[in-house]
Enzyme design. Structure first.
Site, PDB file in Angstrom:
ATOM      1  N   GLY A 175       0.784  -0.964  -0.065  1.00 25.33           N
ATOM      2  CA  GLY A 175       0.010   0.078  -0.025  1.00 25.33           C
ATOM      3  C   GLY A 175       0.846   0.779   0.069  1.00 25.33           C
ATOM      4  O   GLY A 175       0.519   2.354  -0.297  1.00 25.33           O
ATOM      5  N   HIS A 176       2.194   1.427   0.386  1.00 25.40           N
ATOM      6  CA  HIS A 176       2.717   2.287  -0.124  1.00 25.40           C
ATOM      7  C   HIS A 176       4.294   2.161  -0.906  1.00 25.40           C
ATOM      8  O   HIS A 176       4.945   2.048  -0.651  1.00 25.40           O
ATOM      9  CB  HIS A 176       3.180   2.190   1.640  1.00 25.40           C
ATOM     10  CG  HIS A 176       4.181   4.284   2.570  1.00 25.40           C
ATOM     11  ND1 HIS A 176       5.382   4.069   1.719  1.00 25.40           N
ATOM     12  CD2 HIS A 176       4.063   4.658   2.821  1.00 25.40           C
ATOM     13  CE1 HIS A 176       5.719   5.529   1.990  1.00 25.40           C
ATOM     14  NE2 HIS A 176       4.675   6.274   2.806  1.00 25.40           N
ATOM     15  N   PHE A 177       4.036   2.479  -2.041  1.00 28.19           N
ATOM     16  CA  PHE A 177       2.815   2.706  -2.714  1.00 28.19           C
ATOM     17  C   PHE A 177       2.668   1.729  -4.276  1.00 28.19           C
ATOM     18  O   PHE A 177       3.898   1.492  -4.486  1.00 28.19           O
ATOM     19  CB  PHE A 177       2.780   4.315  -3.456  1.00 28.19           C
ATOM     20  CG  PHE A 177       2.784   5.194  -2.886  1.00 28.19           C
ATOM     21  CD1 PHE A 177       1.719   5.625  -2.035  1.00 28.19           C
ATOM     22  CD2 PHE A 177       4.342   5.926  -1.821  1.00 28.19           C
ATOM     23  CE1 PHE A 177       1.532   6.656  -0.885  1.00 28.19           C
ATOM     24  CE2 PHE A 177       4.131   6.869  -0.812  1.00 28.19           C
ATOM     25  CZ  PHE A 177       3.195   7.239  -0.465  1.00 28.19           C
TER      26      PHE A 177
ATOM     27  N   LEU B 115       7.542   2.825  -1.897  1.00 29.82           N
ATOM     28  CA  LEU B 115       8.575   3.804  -0.934  1.00 29.82           C
ATOM     29  C   LEU B 115       8.906   3.553   0.574  1.00 29.82           C
ATOM     30  O   LEU B 115       7.388   2.620   0.669  1.00 29.82           O
ATOM     31  CB  LEU B 115       8.674   5.424  -1.022  1.00 29.82           C
ATOM     32  CG  LEU B 115       8.380   5.489  -2.335  1.00 29.82           C
ATOM     33  CD1 LEU B 115       8.057   8.245  -2.232  1.00 29.82           C
ATOM     34  CD2 LEU B 115       9.912   6.318  -3.015  1.00 29.82           C
TER      35      LEU B 115
END
Length: 152
Positions: A57-59, A64
């Site tokens: 989810g990041h990203f 990152l």
């Protein structure tokens, strides 16, 4: 030859780290310690891989490493220093604060974080302060001061 043997003795494997820190998957963020002076300083490695859950989810389009996890990895290296101090009471030392943390470059899957921490102070045998720095390819990516507190 003698220098190599003495430096190998100062390294800590992932199994040894698991004996010092309470963190487990997916929150164990130190793979090995490559330099260890108990109660003074430590240099550790965190291999950043795409398989880590935060990258879902990041990203997804541009993964990152979250800055808070870089700071947490520095805190875990600081915890390795603090937990090896012979005169401190046994117990759980927890991350208690941060000062002057700056993020300088992004950290991405495939990077190898080299985390260097040095003990700055211990007060009343229950509060510690550590200076932490994280590098990728010799470039500083994050630095700051981290505080620890003994939980009763």
């Amino acid at each position: 030859m003698e220098k190599k043997l003495s430096s190998e003795k100062n390294q800590l494997s992932s199994e040894h780290i698991l004996g010092l820190l309470p963190h487990r998957y997916p929150f164990a963020l130190v793979d090995k310690v490559i330099e260890n002076i108990p109660g003074e300083r430590a240099v550790a490695v965190k291999n950043v891989t795409l398989n880590e859950p935060q990258f879902q989810g990041h990203f997804p389009e541009r993964p990152l490493m979250p800055g808070v996890l870089i700071v947490e990895s520095m805190a875990q290296v600081g915890g390795i220093i603090v937990t090896q101090m012979p005169d401190l009471p046994k117990g759980l030392f927890v991350f208690a604060g941060i000062n002057n943390v700056k993020f300088r470059k992004p950290v991405v899957p495939g990077d190898q974080l080299i985390i260097s921490c040095e003990l700055l102070s211990i007060k009343r045998q229950r509060f510690g302060k550590v200076k932490g720095e994280a590098y990728v390819d010799g470039n500083l990516v994050c630095a700051g001061e981290l505080m620890f507190s003994l939980v009763d």
